[in-house]
Scaffold this motif. Sequence first.
Motif, mmCIF file in Angstrom:
data_model
loop_
_atom_site.group_PDB
_atom_site.id
_atom_site.type_symbol
_atom_site.label_atom_id
_atom_site.label_comp_id
_atom_site.label_asym_id
_atom_site.label_seq_id
_atom_site.Cartn_x
_atom_site.Cartn_y
_atom_site.Cartn_z
ATOM 1 N N PRO A 70 0.799 -1.242 0.015
ATOM 2 C CA PRO A 70 -0.023 0.036 -0.078
ATOM 3 C C PRO A 70 0.764 1.443 -0.022
ATOM 4 N N THR A 71 0.221 2.264 -0.279
ATOM 5 C CA THR A 71 0.811 3.858 -0.361
ATOM 6 C C THR A 71 0.970 4.174 1.191
ATOM 7 N N GLY A 72 1.979 4.688 1.666
ATOM 8 C CA GLY A 72 2.333 5.352 2.842
ATOM 9 C C GLY A 72 3.705 5.419 3.185
ATOM 10 N N THR A 73 3.964 5.929 4.297
ATOM 11 C CA THR A 73 5.419 5.965 5.056
ATOM 12 C C THR A 73 5.857 4.510 5.220
ATOM 13 N N THR A 74 6.892 4.312 4.441
ATOM 14 C CA THR A 74 7.351 2.761 4.389
ATOM 15 C C THR A 74 8.765 2.652 4.786
ATOM 16 N N GLN A 75 8.933 1.285 5.433
ATOM 17 C CA GLN A 75 10.384 1.205 5.748
ATOM 18 C C GLN A 75 10.623 -0.438 5.306
ATOM 19 N N ILE A 76 11.873 -0.743 4.952
ATOM 20 C CA ILE A 76 12.230 -2.025 4.610
ATOM 21 C C ILE A 76 12.914 -2.828 5.916
ATOM 22 N N VAL A 77 12.581 -3.843 6.436
ATOM 23 C CA VAL A 77 13.403 -4.333 7.621
ATOM 24 C C VAL A 77 14.071 -5.922 6.962
ATOM 25 N N VAL A 78 15.349 -6.016 7.003
ATOM 26 C CA VAL A 78 15.763 -7.295 6.657
ATOM 27 C C VAL A 78 16.256 -8.028 7.742
ATOM 28 N N HIS A 79 15.806 -9.229 8.132
ATOM 29 C CA HIS A 79 16.376 -10.086 9.273
ATOM 30 C C HIS A 79 17.207 -11.108 8.460
ATOM 31 N N LEU A 80 18.526 -10.693 8.732
ATOM 32 C CA LEU A 80 19.671 -11.367 8.161
ATOM 33 C C LEU A 80 19.723 -12.956 8.664
ATOM 34 N N VAL A 81 19.856 -13.897 7.902
ATOM 35 C CA VAL A 81 20.161 -15.322 8.580
ATOM 36 C C VAL A 81 21.481 -15.523 8.342
ATOM 37 N N ASN A 82 22.104 -16.402 9.282
ATOM 38 C CA ASN A 82 23.761 -16.872 8.913
ATOM 39 C C ASN A 82 23.651 -18.171 8.189
ATOM 40 N N ALA A 83 24.895 -18.688 8.075
ATOM 41 C CA ALA A 83 25.022 -19.892 7.096
ATOM 42 C C ALA A 83 24.230 -21.051 7.764
ATOM 43 N N ARG A 84 24.003 -20.981 8.840
ATOM 44 C CA ARG A 84 23.443 -22.336 9.617
ATOM 45 C C ARG A 84 21.809 -21.886 9.658
ATOM 46 N N GLY A 85 21.382 -20.868 8.991
ATOM 47 C CA GLY A 85 19.866 -20.648 8.811
ATOM 48 C C GLY A 85 19.444 -19.933 10.022
ATOM 49 N N GLU A 86 20.413 -19.509 11.037
ATOM 50 C CA GLU A 86 19.854 -18.783 12.246
ATOM 51 C C GLU A 86 19.895 -17.307 12.109
ATOM 52 N N ARG A 87 18.766 -16.783 12.570
ATOM 53 C CA ARG A 87 18.634 -15.304 12.664
ATOM 54 C C ARG A 87 19.547 -14.529 13.235
ATOM 55 N N GLY A 88 20.161 -13.514 12.379
ATOM 56 C CA GLY A 88 21.468 -12.625 12.863
ATOM 57 C C GLY A 88 21.074 -11.506 13.124
ATOM 58 N N ARG A 89 21.633 -10.452 12.612
ATOM 59 C CA ARG A 89 21.193 -9.098 12.947
ATOM 60 C C ARG A 89 20.303 -8.616 11.854
ATOM 61 N N THR A 90 19.643 -7.432 12.392
ATOM 62 C CA THR A 90 18.328 -6.868 11.646
ATOM 63 C C THR A 90 18.696 -5.499 11.026
ATOM 64 N N VAL A 91 18.508 -5.149 9.779
ATOM 65 C CA VAL A 91 18.803 -4.132 9.291
ATOM 66 C C VAL A 91 17.516 -3.538 8.835
ATOM 67 N N VAL A 92 17.451 -1.926 8.886
ATOM 68 C CA VAL A 92 16.236 -1.305 8.393
ATOM 69 C C VAL A 92 16.609 -0.085 7.584
ATOM 70 N N THR A 93 15.900 0.315 6.820
ATOM 71 C CA THR A 93 16.019 1.442 5.737
ATOM 72 C C THR A 93 15.416 2.639 6.291
ATOM 73 N N PRO A 94 15.989 4.055 6.000
ATOM 74 C CA PRO A 94 15.221 5.064 6.338
ATOM 75 C C PRO A 94 13.905 5.194 5.747
ATOM 76 N N THR A 95 12.983 5.727 6.136
ATOM 77 C CA THR A 95 11.593 5.654 5.632
ATOM 78 C C THR A 95 11.435 6.294 4.235
ATOM 79 N N ILE A 96 10.458 5.801 3.538
ATOM 80 C CA ILE A 96 10.337 6.369 2.126
ATOM 81 C C ILE A 96 8.732 6.600 1.937
ATOM 82 N N MET A 97 8.590 7.520 1.418
ATOM 83 C CA MET A 97 7.134 7.858 1.059
ATOM 84 C C MET A 97 6.718 7.251 -0.286
ATOM 85 N N LEU A 98 5.891 6.233 -0.239
ATOM 86 C CA LEU A 98 5.441 5.673 -1.469
ATOM 87 C C LEU A 98 3.988 6.074 -1.675
#
Length: 161
Positions: free
Chosen positions: A133-161
């Motif tokens: 949908p349209t609105g104030t948007t952020q993308i959040v990436v939950h990285l996984v390591n080589a073993r498939g375990e959740r690692g760090r989380t990265v977020v983008t600045p907000t974007i207006m779509l």
Amino acid sequence: MNDIDPRDDPRGFEDTAVLSELNRLVYELDPPPADLVERIQFAIALEDLDVEVARWERAGSLAGVRGGQPGTITFTVDNLTLMVNFTSTGARHRIDGWLVPAGEHTVEVRVAEHESTTTTADDGGRFVLPDVPTGTTQIVVHLVNARGERGRTVVTPTIML
């Protein structure tokens, strides 16, 4: 410290008048968005506060410009690059994205006042969200390591779509 009252100094009075007029013009010609407070609250309201904020890799001449539609934007943080392409599909948007290094990372798209949409990138790092949908948007990436375990989380600045 200057104890001279600007009203007693003609130059100070003129400076104050010019700055007041400039302030009025800025707010008249380019007022802050009506939803600025809500955008800021949205941007900082992440449940997982242990996140890394990606930066715009190439914002070009449009950095800081309000309005308009983003096309392709690249974000980077440490050893992760996220490239996303936004395509308008009427009142909604399609997001095509690529993560480098590639991996089956979880990608969440947050849009203010809407439920988050989540997908998983393929082993080549590609992901698609066809109905955002349209609105104030952020993308959040939950990285996984080589073993498939959740690692760090990265977020983008907000974007207006």
